[in-house]
Design an enzyme around this catalytic site. Structure first.
Site: not given
Lengths: 186, 527
Positions: B333, B452, B257, B171-172, B259, B270, B144, B305
């Site tokens: 959190k 992987r 992305e 779109s997003s 997050y 929450s 990906w 990364h």
């Protein structure tokens, strides 16, 4: 939805859409920025700077190497170009000597090394040396000759100084051997 | 949240709208669009899930059984792209469409027609991705992350993936602009920013992340496209480009992305934890600031990364410390959620179970992330199954569990019926057990060195892979139970009250269940 809210929405829409377009441009701007950033920080040069490192060097101590030179019954001038150097055991070092044939005719000689203290000899590894070969000098020729060596890291710690002494002998069987009859006064 | 005006009790019956397919094609109603987003996302979840099962079937035993290596890599790539862009992100946009206008007392999203477009763009995008499997050369098999040089060399399936990413990105971005405008401009009088529900807050921050990084990703894939067909050399080393540059640009998008994928989930958790603990959320303001800090920090950690791509030690140290810094707001959190439950009156309905599962498993994913953040360790673990285990703990047990919690939490509001609580709990426990069976063993596989994106493996990995594959099929089949629960809840069930959860707070519980087609046409007054 009232007209004022509607126009507020439109303004915000325009701003956010412009911001998205700007960020699209920023994606492209990253290309030159990356090059500049790499040049400044060396971010990209990681493979170029990573030269192989000799892990066999004992950087914890230094050994003084003193150089000495003699000629045995030969009309040559022979001297080290440096009186001493300091090396880490395991480090490759080089020293140079100069030899001059003062006679008006070619002569052949060979240098024989000796070490002080004597037991240092087995830890003194020469990689190349003018003493490996006979040296033939033309009349009046002067020559610079290297010795490349490594002091074995196994050298006992109580030896802090090694003296490397060379003596030039005239090679036996040389047709100039008869010239020995003439005293040289060296 | 107290309101002076109640929601509209009368259910509007609109005789003037189009019906049938045309209604769904042309609708600008946030609830219709929200539902379409959610169904689309579920369909993509099934498609991506089938791909996951193909992967696990291939890995059930060593050797090649079902897929040749090229096809395997294509399936792995599409599984990743479809789950991230087709399943998780649209699911959260669906929740946002349904709930944010109701939560902030707005009658609809700010831009109805734009909203309709945002959704319908997803259909061609997903078709491009799925049909690319059948073009000559097959789909993009590059992972990906779409790394060059392979992505420059792939066949036309890569072009379809690039166009799909463009459309998904548009779109997003449109969806995010809509959400930001709705939240900033259409809040009910008295609904100040610091009174907003956490779900709206986390979405506001997520939407800003999306409009900041999706265009960068669109730029990166456009550069790939021009490198492939139009003679540019951004990443093609043959023309003086730098493939590592793509990795930088990709992860500049890619880290924010992840997050984007998880922050709305934080908001849902929450609210669910607070509702089923019957206590207000502990440390509301610190939650807002923690979310914002995570968003800001996400722009400065992408290098983690790329520890094995080549980087000076200074760079590695910077990215390592910056990454570890994210553990602080995330820890805030998690501790706030625990403090919310402390001495609360807890009940364990399905949404709460998924929320607790989320906290437990997401925190584990966070910790394996801290392990991977250490440069010296990452060099060893990079591209092993440890990484696969890590991000499935955050993406499945994080994002997907929070989506399940949200569905069960708001389903009574959407359908007007209570779902089958007993089956919901069964769904949770099956999901929980099979999820861990699938992914926990992958930590061991990664530590032992299994790479992987490879269809075969050495014999010593066989036992753990077998456990993982059995778990994956269990996990997949359990989701059919979820579909059954949702469908039967839509069809009928005990009548749900306007506020079916006695500890729940927020304006959405002031409107009747099921929520009428139009809500808050007269905005409520929030005290």
């Amino acid at each position: 939805m009232s007209a004022s809210v509607s126009s507020k929405n439109r303004t915000l829409l325009t701003r956010l859409a412009l911001f998205s377009l700007l960020m699209f441009g920023f994606g492209y701007a990253l290309v030159p920025l990356y090059k500049v950033f790499c040049n400044i920080t060396g971010l990209n040069a990681v493979n170029l700077t990573a030269a192989p490192v000799n892990s066999q060097v004992d950087t914890g101590r230094l050994v003084d190497i003193e150089f000495d030179s003699n000629v045995h019954d030969l009309p040559w001038k022979f001297r080290p170009l440096q009186s001493h150097i300091s090396v880490h055991p395991g480090e490759v070092a080089q020293a140079e000597f100069e030899v001059v044939n003062t006679r008006g005719e070619p002569m052949t000689g060979q240098a024989i090394p000796s070490y002080g203290p004597r037991e240092a000899g087995e830890y003194f590894k020469k990689i190349t040396c003018f003493c490996f070969n006979k040296q033939t000098l033309a009349a009046g020729e002067s020559r610079h000759m290297p010795v490349v060596f490594v002091v074995d890291p196994a050298l006992p710690r109580d030896i802090g100084t090694i003296t490397l002494s060379y003596t030039f002998f005239e090679v036996e069987g040389n047709k100039r051997a008869e010239a020995k009859a003439i005293p040289t006064g060296s | 949240m107290e309101t002076t005006a109640m929601g509209h009790a009368e259910v509007h019956d609109h005789g003037h709208g189009p019906t049938g397919l045309k209604r769904w094609l042309t609708t600008t109603n946030h609830k219709d669009i929200g539902s379409m987003y959610l169904w689309f996302s579920f369909a993509m979840f099934i498609v991506g899930g089938i791909m996951a099962l193909l992967i696990r079937a291939e890995l059930f035993e060593p050797g090649l059984q079902f897929l040749d290596p090229e096809r395997y890599n294509q399936i792995v790539t599409l599984h990743g792209l479809i789950m991230v862009f087709g399943a998780i992100m649209p699911a959260f946009v669906g929740f946002a469409n349904w709930m944010i206008p109701m939560q902030i007392g707005a009658s609809d999203m700010a831009f109805g027609r734009l909203n309709n477009w945002s959704f319908w763009l997803l259909i061609p995008a997903s078709l491009l991705l799925v049909t690319s499997l059948f073009v000559p050369g097959g789909a993009a098999g590059v992972g990906w992350t779409l790394y060059p040089p392979l992505s420059i060399q792939m066949g036309m399936g890569m072009d379809l993936a690039i166009f799909s990413v463009h459309i998904l990105g548009i779109s997003s971005i449109l969806g995010s602009i809509n959400i930001i405008t709705t939240i900033l401009n259409l809040r009910a009088p008295g609904m100040t920013m610091m009174k907003m529900p956490m779900f709206a807050w986390t979405w506001l921050i997520t939407a800003f992340l999306i409009i900041a990084v999706m265009p960068v990703f669109a730029g990166a894939v456009t550069m790939l496209l021009t490198d492939r067909h139009f003679g540019t050399s951004f990443f093609s080393a043959a023309g003086g480009g730098d493939p590592v540059l793509f990795q930088h640009v990709f992860w500049f998008f890619g880290h924010p992305e992840v997050y984007i994928v998880i922050l709305p989930g934080f908001g849902i958790i929450s609210q669910v934890i607070s509702a089923f603990s019957r206590k207000p959320l502990f440390g509301y303001a610190s939650m807002v600031y923690a979310t914002a800090s995570i968003a800001v920090l996400s722009f400065f950690v992408w290098g983690h990364h790329m520890f094995t791509s080549g980087m000076p030690v200074t760079g590695q140290l910077f990215y390592m410390y910056a990454t570890m810094l994210i553990a602080i707001p995330t820890g805030v959190k998690v501790f706030n959620w625990i403090a919310t439950m402390w001495r609360g009156t807890l009940t364990f309905e399905t949404p709460m179970l998924f929320a607790l599962g989320f906290i437990f498993l997401f925190t584990m994913g966070g910790f394996s992330g801290l392990v991977l953040a250490m440069t010296a360790v990452d060099v060893q673990m990079h591209n092993t199954y440890y990484v696969v285990a890590h991000f499935h703990y955050t993406m499945v047990a994080g994002a997907l569990f929070s989506a399940f919690a949200a569905v069960y939490y708001w389903l009574p509001k959407w359908t007007g019926h209570m779902y089958n609580e007993k089956l919901g709990k069964v769904h949770f426990w099956l999901t929980m057990a099979f999820f861990n069976m699938t992914f926990f063993v992958q930590h061991f596989l990664g530590l032992a060195g299994m790479p992987r994106r490879i269809p075969d493996y050495a014999l010593q990995f066989a036992d753990f892979n077998r456990i993982s594959s059995i778990g994956a099929f269990g996990l997949g089949i359990s989701q059919l139970l979820f579909l059954y629960i949702v469908v039967s809840c839509i069809k009928g069930g005990p009548k749900a009250a306007a506020k079916p959860w006695d500890g729940a707070e927020g304006l959405e519980w002031d409107v009747p269940s099921p929520a009428p087609y139009h809500t808050w046409e007269i905005q409520p007054q929030v005290k």
